[in-house]
Design an enzyme around this catalytic site. Structure first.
Site, short mmCIF file in Angstrom:
data_model
loop_
_atom_site.label_atom_id
_atom_site.label_comp_id
_atom_site.label_asym_id
_atom_site.label_seq_id
_atom_site.Cartn_x
_atom_site.Cartn_y
_atom_site.Cartn_z
N GLY A 510 0.99 -1.05 0.11
CA GLY A 510 0.01 0.09 -0.50
C GLY A 510 0.83 1.25 -0.26
CD GLN A 511 5.22 -0.46 0.11
OE1 GLN A 511 4.30 -0.62 0.02
NE2 GLN A 511 6.09 -1.41 -0.02
N GLY A 512 3.04 2.13 -2.21
CA GLY A 512 3.33 2.66 -3.79
C GLY A 512 5.34 2.15 -4.01
CD GLU A 749 11.90 1.27 8.85
OE1 GLU A 749 11.81 0.76 10.27
OE2 GLU A 749 13.26 1.44 8.24
#
Ligand code: FAD
Lengths: 793, 275
Positions: A510-512, A749
Site C-alpha cells: 500500500g506504500q506505492g 521510517e
C-alpha cells in the site's frame, strides 16, 4: 550512458516526478484482492483456542465434544503438529550470548502469554471452527508470571524458561572513550528517565493466510498477507520438510504491514502444517481481538540516560542504560533483540562527541512477543537523545536550535564513523535544520509563544534531529545466519508491442512500490510508466529478494530495477542498431520510440524491434544478442547501512487545567537521497509522523501485574485519528548515496523515528515554566497533570 | 469473532415488535441502529439473541410537539437530532450533544432510543435527559408507562425498562425563553466516549446538572446544583466532587475524572455567566 538526474527536462524523466500510482484505481474501485477475498475449492477454516493465562502448565486437553460438533472437521493439539513441523528459535549468531527457547506452532507443555495458540480447530466455516474452539477444554495450571522489566533479572523473580537459567534474552553494551571520567568532570550533566509504551502496528487488513498442499505435486502454495514472501517460502519449506522450490508464497494486495507482517507467527505456521496434514486449503484470518494479542508488539522500553556538556554547550558524551521486555520468546527469524540493539547504535546519532556508553538489556516476560515494527529502535533512541538535548538546552539557557547547531555533525565532515561505530556516507543535518527554521519561521513562532504565554496560553515548540537506518546489507541479518536476503532483484521483459513487464522481489503493502518501480523501469527502458506492468509478491516468478522492511525497497530493489531496465534498453538498441545500420551508442529510446540520440529524430518504434525479435528473428544477423528479458540483482557493499537524516518540529498547546494537548502544526525536513516520487515520499513521512504521534500521545497496550491484557479493542487502544492530526509541512534535502546509480535511500521510517521526540519536547517546552516535564509515553492528559502536580492521588 | 444469534425478525409496528418480544420468552433483543448491539455481538459479549429489528417502524422516528413537551421518537437518529429544527429550538441541549456522539457514520445509524436503552454511563443523551428533567416513554404489553429520566437509569447498562417493553420516545419539557443549555465533555479523540462530561440546564434561575462518565450511570449532581443556584462556583466544584462517583480504567483514574468534572463545571459557569 548515465542518467542526468539534475536535468528535469531530460528525456523519459519519470524518476523524481509525482506520477499516479498504477494500482490505486483498482483499489479504489474495490477490485483489490486480499487474501480473505480468495476462496479455493475444498477450503476449510481454522480457529484457535488461545491461552487465557499469562503463564500456565498445559494439562489434559479434552477435544471430544468439539470433534463431534457439526461443521467441525478436526482438532489439533501442539503434539499433533509437532509431528510434521519442527520448532524454531529466533536467534542470530552475531548477537553473542543470545538465548531463546524452541517455539512450536501450538504451545506444547506451557502457555507463556495471554493469546498464545494452544489448540487449532478446523471447521467448514470460521463460525463452525469458533464454535468448536469454544467446546475444547484445556486444563491450565497457572504458573508464576514475570511482567515487570526492571525486576526481571532479580534473584527472587521467577525464571520463565528454567532451561535458560535466567530471564535475560540478550545484553549488549556499546562503549567508546572515557565515559566515567568525562561525566565526573563535565561542566554540565543532565539526566532523565524515559519510557516508550508497548504498542502494536494495527494494520487495516489483519494477518491472513490461506495455505494449500497439493500432495500430487508435492507443492505448497501459501497466499498470505506478508512483507517478505521469499523469507516465508524458505521457512515454511524448512520447518515442514519441503524443497524450497516446491513452496510458493503469494502476497497479493496487502493492507498495511508496518513490520507486523515480516515475522513468523505460530498461528500461520500451524495453518500451513494443518494444510499439509489435511491435504486441502486451510484459511486463517485473524480478527481484531486476535490481532491485539497475536500480532507482534513493539517498543516497551525503559531507560535512564545522561548527557555531558562543556561550558560552551558542546556535547561531550552520552551514557544510557536501556531495558526492554520482549515477551516469552525472541521473534523468529529476526530476533527481538534488534530494537534494543538499535538503541545502542543510534543514541546521539546526529551529533559530534567522543564518549559513549549505551547498554541494552533484553528480558523475557509473560506478555505478547515484541519485535520489529516501523522504525525499529529509532523512536526510543531519538526520544532519549533529543529529550536529553532539549533538557540540557533549557538548563543551560541555550536556545534548542542553537544548541543543535553547535553539535550537529558538519555537512562536509563525511564520510565518518561515529562514536557509536556507525559508518556514515553523507548527511545534511545543518542544511536540514536551516530549512526547518525557515519553513516554520522559528523566530516568529517563539515570539507568538511568548505573547500567548502572557495571556495564560501554554504553547511549546519541540525539535528532534534524527538519523534513520535504511538499505541494510547482510550485516543486519545475513551474517547472523538468518536466511533473510539483503540483496534484491528485478526482471524486466519487453513484450512484442514495446510494453514492459517488470517482476521485482520488493513487495507492495500500500506504500506505492509498484508506482516507483514503474517510474524507474519506464525511465530506464525509455517508455511511459503506463507501458510498464509491475508484478510483485509471487515467489514462483519474482526474482529472489528480501521484500519490504528497513526502508530498503527504493534503494535496493529500485537499483535492481534500474539496472534491469537499462539492460533491456541496451539489448533493444543493439537490435535496432543492427536493423538501422547505426551505432547503438548513437540511438536512444524515448517514449517507446527509437530515436537518434543527438537530434531526437524518430527512427523506429519499439514495437518494430519487438516484432522482428519475436517473429522474424531470421532477418537478424546470426549470433546477435536479442535478450529482451533481463534480470539484475543489487546489493550494497560499501556501507553496512545507508543512513538518512532529518529534523522534525512540533508546535503544541497544552491545556494545563485538563492536561489535553492540541497539536497545532508539525514540520519535517528529511533527506532520503534521490527522491523517486515526491508525493509518495511526502505521504510516507506524513504517515510515519502520524504513527509517531500515536506513540507520543495515544497508543499503549496495558497489562496488569498478572500479565492479563487490559485493553485490546479499537475502543480502548487509541490509534491516532485524522481529527487530532495537525497540518504537516514536509521539505526535502537530497544527498544521494553513491553506492548506486539511482542514489535512493529509504524514507519509510523517518516520520515515525522523529515525531515522538518532537512532540515530547514541545509538551515539555510548554509546561516547563510551570515546573513539570513528561518523559513516559504516551503523554496522556492525566500523565501531564500528574507531572504538573495537579493530581497527586 | 463471528456473531452468534438465535434468529432475526423485522418488526412492522410497535405492537408487532411487542408480540415478537413476548414470543421470544426473554431471549428477544431489539435491534435499532445496531451501533452498540452489533459491536457487542461481534465481541461475543452477547449471543443467542432473537433479534427484533425495529429500525423500519416509521412511527418511532422524528420529533413533534405535544402540549408543552417535545416528543422525540426512539428511532430518531443522532444525525437527525443534530439537524432537526424543532429539537434545536425546544431541546437545544440534545442538538448540542449529538455532534459529540461518535462519528458521522455512527450518527447516521445510531438512535436516541438505543442510546437511552443501552444506558452506557459515558453516553451523552442519558445525562442530557436527566438535566432536562425529561420523561422516558415505554410501550409494553400492558400499555404505555412514563418514567422520569432520573428514575430510569439504575446502574451500569441497567434501566427501569422491563424486558418486554420498548422504549418508544423521550419527552422533553420545551425550553422556555431565556433557558440556557450547555454541554461540555473531555474526550481523548473526537468521537470517543468522554472521560468526563456535564450537561447543564438553567431554567428559571435554577440549575440541573447531569454528569456522564462520572459514575455507573448518569448522575444528577444535586450538591453542585444548589451551590450554583447560589452563584457559589467554588462551592459547586467542591460539591460536585462528592456528587460524582467515577471509576478508574486504562483511560483515566477516578481522581483525574473527578478533577476534570471540576474543570468542566468552571468552564460551564463561565459559559453561563455565573459568578
Ligand atoms: C465507535 C463508536 C463510538 C461511539 N461513541 C459514542 C459516544 O461518544 N457517545 C455515545 O453516547 N454513544 C457512542 N456510541 C454508541 C452509539 O451512540 C449507539 O448508537 C447507541 O449507543 C445505541 O443506539 P443504536 O440505535 O445503535 O442501538 P442498538 O445498537 O441497536 O441497540 C443498543 C441496545 O439498546 C437496545 N435498544 C435499542 N433500541 C431500543 C428501544 N427503542 N427500546 C428498547 N431497547 C432498545 C438494544 O436491544 C440493545 O441492547 C459509539 C458507538 C461506536 C461504534
Amino acid at each position: 550512458m548515465t542518467i542526468r538526474f539534475d536535468d528535469p527536462n531530460r528525456p523519459n524523466s519519470y524518476i523524481g516526478r509525482t506520477v499516479p500510482r498504477p494500482n490505486a484505481g483498482r483499489l479504489v474501485a474495490g477490485r483489490g484482492r486480499y487474501v480473505d477475498d480468495i476462496t479455493l475449492p475444498r477450503m476449510v477454516h481454522v480457529a484457535f483456542v488461545r491461552s487465557p493465562h499469562a503463564h500456565a502448565r498445559i494439562g489434559a486437553i479434552e477435544t471430544g465434544e468439539a470433534e463431534t460438533l457439526k461443521g467441525v472437521l478436526r482438532v489439533f493439539t501442539g503434539r499433533d503438529l509437532a509431528e510434521v513441523c519442527t520448532p524454531w528459535e529466533g536467534k542470530l549468531l552475531h548477537l553473542e550470548g543470545m538465548k531463546t527457547p524452541p517455539q512450536h506452532p501450538l504451545a506444547l507443555d506451557r502457555a507463556c502469554w495471554v493469546g498464545e495458540p494452544v489448540v487449532a480447530v478446523v471447521g467448514r466455516t470460521r463460525a463452525d471452527a469458533e464454535a468448536g474452539a469454544a467446546l475444547v477444554e484445556v486444563e491450565f495450571e497457572p504458573l508464576p508470571v514475570v511482567t515487570d522489566i526492571r525486576t526481571a533479572l532479580d534473584p527472587d523473580t521467577p525464571v520463565l524458561h528454567e532451561a535458560l537459567g535466567d530471564n535475560l534474552c540478550f545484553r549488549k553494551a556499546n562503549e567508546k572513550g572515557e565515559v566515567d571520567r568525562i561525566f565526573a568532570e563535565a561542566h554540565k550533566v543532565v539526566e532523565a528517565s524515559f519510557k516508550t509504551a508497548r504498542h502494536t502496528g494495527v494494520t487495516l487488513e489483519p494477518r491472513v493466510i490461506l495455505v494449500d498442499w497439493n500432495a500430487g505435486d508435492g507443492e505448497m502454495t501459501a497466499h498470505v498477507s506478508n512483507q517478505a514472501p521469499h523469507m516465508l517460502q524458505l521457512l515454511l519449506a524448512g520447518h515442514l520438510d519441503i524443497p524450497e522450490s516446491r513452496v510458493r508464497v503469494v502476497c497479493g494486495d496487502v493492507g498495511g504491514s508496518f513490520g507486523v507482517k515480516v515475522h513468523v507467527y505460530p498461528d500461520e505456521v500451524a495453518t500451513a502444517a494443518i494444510a499439509k496434514i489435511m491435504e486441502r486449503p486451510v484459511k486463517f484470518t485473524s480478527d481484531r481481538m486476535e490481532a491485539f494479542i497475536g500480532d507482534i508488539h513493539a517498543r516497551d522500553h525503559e531507560a535512564t540516560g545522561r548527557i555531558a556538556l562543556d561550558e560552551s554547550g558542546k556535547i561531550l558524551g552520552f551514557d544510557v542504560d536501556d531495558w526492554t521486555g520482549i515477551g516469552p520468546y525472541s521473534i523468529y527469524p529476526r530476533t527481538s533483540a534488534v530494537e534494543g540493539l538499535q538503541v545502542t547504535n543510534l543514541i546521539g546519532g546526529p551529533y559530534v562527541f567522543d564518549h559513549y556508553r549505551c547498554r541494552t538489556s533484553v528480558v523475557f516476560q509473560n506478555k505478547g512477543i515484541c519485535a520489529q515494527y516501523r522504525a525499529v529502535g529509532h523512536p526510543v533512541a531519538v526520544a532519549i537523545t533529543e529529550g536529553l538535548v532539549d533538557k540540557a538546552a533549557a538548563e543551560m539557557g541555550i536556545d534548542p536550535i542553537e544548541l543543535r547547531r553547535r553539535n550537529l555533525i558538519a555537512d562536509d565532515a563525511y564520510p565518518l564513523t561515529t562514536a557509536a561505530g556507525l559508518k556514515l556516507e553523507g548527511l545534511s543535518h545543518h542544511r536540514s535544520l536551516d530549512a526547518l527554521v525557515e519553513a516554520m519561521d522559528y523566530e516568529a513562532l517563539r515570539a507568538e509563544q511568548k505573547a500567548l504565554r502572557e495571556k495564560g496560553i501554554h504553547r511549546g515548540i519541540g525539535i528532534a534531529s534524527f538519523i534513520e537506518l535504511t538499505n541494510p546489507s547482510p550485516f543486519m541479518y545475513g551474517i547472523g545466519g538468518a536466511r533473510i536476503s539483503a540483496q534484491d532483484g528485478c526482471t524486466v521483459r519487453m513484450d512484442p508491442d514495446g510494453s514492459v513487464v517488470a517482476l521485482t522481489g520488493i513487495t507492495e503493502q500500500g506504500q506505492g512500490t509498484e508506482a516507483i518501480m514503474a517510474q524507474i523501469v519506464a525511465e530506464a527502458v525509455g517508455v511511459s510508466p503506463q507501458m510498464v506492468r509491475i508484478v510483485t509478491g509471487d515467489t514462483r516468478v519474482t526474482p529472489f529478494g528480501g521484500g519490504t522492511w528497513a526502508s530498503r525497497g527504493a534503494g535496493i530493489g529500485g537499483e535492481a530495477a534500474l539496472q534491469a531496465g537499462r539492460a533491456v534498453r541496451g539489448q533493444a538498441l543493439e537490435v535496432a542498431a543492427s536493423m538501422l545500420q547505426a551505432k547503438a551508442g548513437d540511438l536512444d529510446i524515448r517514449d517507446g520510440i527509437v530515436v537518434d540520440a543527438a537530434t531526437g529524430e524518430e527512427r523506429m518504434a519499439l514495437s518494430e524491434v519487438g516484432r522482428v525479435v519475436y517473429f522474424r528473428g531470421d532477418t537478424l544477423p546470426k549470433g546477435l544478442p536479442r535478450e529482451l528479458m533481463q534480470t539484475r540483482h543489487f546489493i550494497t557493499s560499501n556501507y553496512p547501512y545507508a543512513f538518512t537524516n532529518g529534523v522534525q518540529a512540533s508546535y503544541v498547546e497544552v491545556d494545563v487545567e485538563t492536561g489535553f494537548v492540541k497539536l497545532l502544526k508539525h514540520w519535517c525536513v528529511e533527506d532520503c537521497g534521490r527522491i523517486i516520487n515526491p508525493l509518495l515520499v511526502d505521504e510516507q513521512i506524513r504517515g510515519g509522523i502520524v504513527q509517531g504521534i500515536g506513540a507520543a500521545l495515544f497508543e499503549e497496550i496495558c497489562y496488569d501485574g498478572e500479565g492479563q491484557i487490559l485493553n485490546g479493542t479499537m475502543a480502548d487502544y487509541l490509534v491516532p485519528m485524522s481529527g487530532e492530526m495537525p497540518d504537516m509541512i514536509i521539505r526535502h534535502v537530497e544527498t544521494p548515496t553513491e553506492e548506486s546509480e539511482l542514489g535512493a535511500k529509504g524514507a519509510g521510517e523517518a516520520g515515525t523515528a522523529g515525531a515522538p521526540a518532537a512532540v515530547m519536547n514541545a509538551i515539555n517546552d510548554a509546561i516547563r515554566p510551570l515546573g513539570g516535564s513528561v518523559t513516559h509515553m504516551p503523554f496522556t492528559p492525566e500523565r501531564i497533570l500528574r507531572a504538573l502536580g495537579t493530581i497527586t492521588d | 469473532m463471528k456473531a452468534s444469534i438465535g434468529g432475526y425478525t423485522r418488526a412492522e409496528t410497535v405492537s408487532h415488535a411487542l408480540s415478537l418480544l413476548a414470543e421470544a420468552n426473554g431471549a428477544g433483543r431489539l435491534l435499532a441502529g445496531g451501533q452498540s448491539l452489533i459491536a457487542a455481538l461481534n465481541l461475543g459479549t452477547t449471543s443467542g439473541d432473537m433479534l427484533i429489528d425495529i429500525a423500519g417502524i416509521g412511527a418511532l422516528r422524528g420529533a413533534r410537539i405535544d402540549g408543552n413537551r417535545l416528543i422525540i421518537g426512539a428511532l430518531t437518529r443522532h444525525a437527525d437530532i443534530a439537524s432537526d429544527p424543532l429539537i434545536a429550538e425546544h431541546a437545544p441541549l440534545l442538538a448540542k450533544a449529538a455532534p459529540l456522539v461518535a462519528h458521522d457514520a455512527i450518527r447516521n445509524r445510531g438512535t436516541i432510543g438505543g442510546s437511552l436503552a443501552y444506558a452506557d454511563p459515558a453516553a451523552e443523551y442519558p445525562a442530557c435527559a436527566i438535566a432536562l428533567d425529561a420523561t422516558i416513554i415505554l410501550e409494553g404489553p400492558n400499555g404505555t408507562r412514563q418514567v422520569a429520566a432520573q428514575d430510569f437509569f439504575l446502574g451500569l447498562f441497567e434501566t427501569a425498562r422491563a424486558d418486554d417493553e420498548i422504549l418508544a420516545a423521550i419527552a422533553v419539557p420545551m425550553a422556555a425563553d431565556g433557558e440556557r443549555h450547555v454541554i461540555r465533555e473531555a474526550a481523548r479523540r473526537s468521537g470517543d466516549y468522554a472521560l468526563a462530561g456535564l450537561a447543564v440546564v438553567r431554567r428559571d434561575g435554577r440549575h440541573r446538572i447531569g454528569a456522564f462518565a462520572l459514575g455507573d450511570r448518569p448522575l444528577l449532581c444535586e450538591g453542585a446544583m444548589a451551590a450554583l443556584d447560589g452563584g457559589d462556583i467554588d462551592g459547586a466544584v467542591a460539591a460536585l466532587a462528592t456528587d460524582v462517583d467515577p471509576t478508574s480504567d486504562t483511560q483515566a483514574s477516578a481522581a483525574y475524572r473527578r478533577h476534570l468534572a471540576g474543570v468542566l463545571l468552571r468552564r460551564i459557569a463561565i459559559d453561563l455567566g455565573v459568578g
